[in-house]
Design an enzyme around this catalytic site. Sequence first.
Site, PDB file in Angstrom:
ATOM      1  N   HIS A  32      -0.323  -4.906  19.499  1.00  0.00           N
ATOM      2  CA  HIS A  32       0.052  -4.716  18.052  1.00  0.00           C
ATOM      3  C   HIS A  32       0.769  -3.321  18.160  1.00  0.00           C
ATOM      4  CE1 HIS A  32      -0.131  -3.488  13.888  1.00  0.00           C
ATOM      5  NE2 HIS A  32      -0.164  -4.692  13.784  1.00  0.00           N
ATOM      6  N   CYS A  34       2.858   5.729   8.775  1.00  0.00           N
ATOM      7  CA  CYS A  34       1.624   5.864   7.720  1.00  0.00           C
ATOM      8  C   CYS A  34       0.746   7.209   7.876  1.00  0.00           C
ATOM      9  CB  CYS A  34       0.861   4.727   7.773  1.00  0.00           C
ATOM     10  SG  CYS A  34      -0.418   4.835   6.265  1.00  0.00           S
ATOM     11  N   HIS A  67       5.762  -5.130   8.775  1.00  0.00           N
ATOM     12  CA  HIS A  67       5.702  -6.521   9.060  1.00  0.00           C
ATOM     13  C   HIS A  67       5.907  -7.426   8.043  1.00  0.00           C
ATOM     14  CE1 HIS A  67       3.597  -5.606  12.915  1.00  0.00           C
ATOM     15  NE2 HIS A  67       4.672  -5.506  13.014  1.00  0.00           N
ATOM     16  N   SER A  73       1.568  -9.697  10.695  1.00  0.00           N
ATOM     17  CA  SER A  73       0.947  -8.652   9.930  1.00  0.00           C
ATOM     18  C   SER A  73      -0.561  -8.864  10.227  1.00  0.00           C
ATOM     19  CB  SER A  73       1.203  -9.010   8.470  1.00  0.00           C
ATOM     20  OG  SER A  73       0.256  -8.174   7.835  1.00  0.00           O
ATOM     21  N   SER A  74      -1.082  -7.838  10.753  1.00  0.00           N
ATOM     22  CA  SER A  74      -2.575  -7.673  11.069  1.00  0.00           C
ATOM     23  C   SER A  74      -3.443  -7.797  10.108  1.00  0.00           C
ATOM     24  CB  SER A  74      -2.904  -6.543  12.035  1.00  0.00           C
ATOM     25  OG  SER A  74      -4.434  -6.406  12.130  1.00  0.00           O
ATOM     26  N   GLU A  92       0.771  -0.640  16.321  1.00  0.00           N
ATOM     27  CA  GLU A  92      -0.335   0.340  15.780  1.00  0.00           C
ATOM     28  C   GLU A  92      -1.107   0.843  17.051  1.00  0.00           C
ATOM     29  OE1 GLU A  92      -3.752   1.635  13.066  1.00  0.00           O
ATOM     30  OE2 GLU A  92      -2.594   0.166  12.371  1.00  0.00           O
ATOM     31  N   CYS A 114       0.897  -1.157  -0.162  1.00  0.00           N
ATOM     32  CA  CYS A 114       0.210  -0.049  -0.041  1.00  0.00           C
ATOM     33  C   CYS A 114       1.039   1.231   0.042  1.00  0.00           C
ATOM     34  CB  CYS A 114      -0.888  -0.003   1.235  1.00  0.00           C
ATOM     35  SG  CYS A 114       0.246   0.139   2.731  1.00  0.00           S
ATOM     36  N   THR A 162      -6.017   0.758  11.890  1.00  0.00           N
ATOM     37  CA  THR A 162      -6.389   0.833  10.395  1.00  0.00           C
ATOM     38  C   THR A 162      -6.411  -0.646   9.775  1.00  0.00           C
ATOM     39  OG1 THR A 162      -4.026   1.069   9.919  1.00  0.00           O
ATOM     40  CG2 THR A 162      -5.263   3.041  10.509  1.00  0.00           C
TER      41      THR A 162
END
Length: 317
Positions: free
Chosen positions: A130, A102, A47, A229-230, A132, A18, A171
């Site tokens: 996590h 990000c 990740h 990686s979520s 984030e 992304c 996100t």
Amino acid sequence: MTAHPPLTLYLAAPRGFCAGVDRAIKIVELAIEKYGAPVYVRHEIVHNKYVVDGLRAKGAVFVEELDDCPDDRPVIFSAHGVPKSVPEAAQARQMLFVDATCPLVSKVHIEAERHHENGLQMVMIGHAGHPETVGTMGQLPPGEVLLVETAADVALLEVRDPTRLAFITQTTLSVDDTADIVAALHARFPAIIGPHKEDICYATTNRQAAVKEVAPKVDALLVIGAPNSSNSQRLVEVARAAGCGYSQLIQRATDIDWRALEGIRAVGVTAGASAPETLVNEVIDAFVARYDVTHELVETAVERVEFKVPRVLRVPA
């Protein structure tokens, strides 16, 4: 020579990198170019082992905490974002730091601060531990952000004032799961304020939509991504929920369980937002070596999002 069995390979699009991941990787590469090696990176920049190993080979040193960095080398904060205390500590040590958070995660940070300034307590929908979630919760003082991971958690929330609440989300969550949690929040706290625009980022939403489209067409779906990686883990869950009986996360082609795929006629392939297209091609090649492959592209959106790197890396040293 035995003829290869026929197989249709459905490639989901969008998939893979992304704009936020692309930007974060560029930041590390440009920092190495500008300042020379080593450049320190707090936490994995994104990740994905393949990406991290590639940057390590170029001169990036990955550490878990700022304490593991020397004062005289640049340090980069990962795309997932960091608690406020991290840049504050870097400033106190007069370190040169570049924030690769990000911009869509930064948007959530700003949102949380705005609500806090208006006297609201925050509820965050996310995964405990996590990076984030840790970074977003760390934007506000302790106790100002309450975490919920499931709709059931909403019933257990102890809030300061049920009429003075707002919610934000990680996100990279499942769009469908989050909708259930949001519904539970609205049911228990009718006055709760939500984001103007969905916090779940465009890339997460788009990749999940493509998987929903592919899942009913295939016997198996492979998600290329990292176990931590979520957004990749959510793609596996979305495929299962959309009716794909066999949905697996793999890091590389070498992880494919060929036995489990015996007798299949159609396979879907996608990649999480931090997995490079190189790894997708590696998986396609592995199927081509074993099957007579027909390719089908299932494209549900076209992404044209780009994020600029920080100005400090756009000007010469």
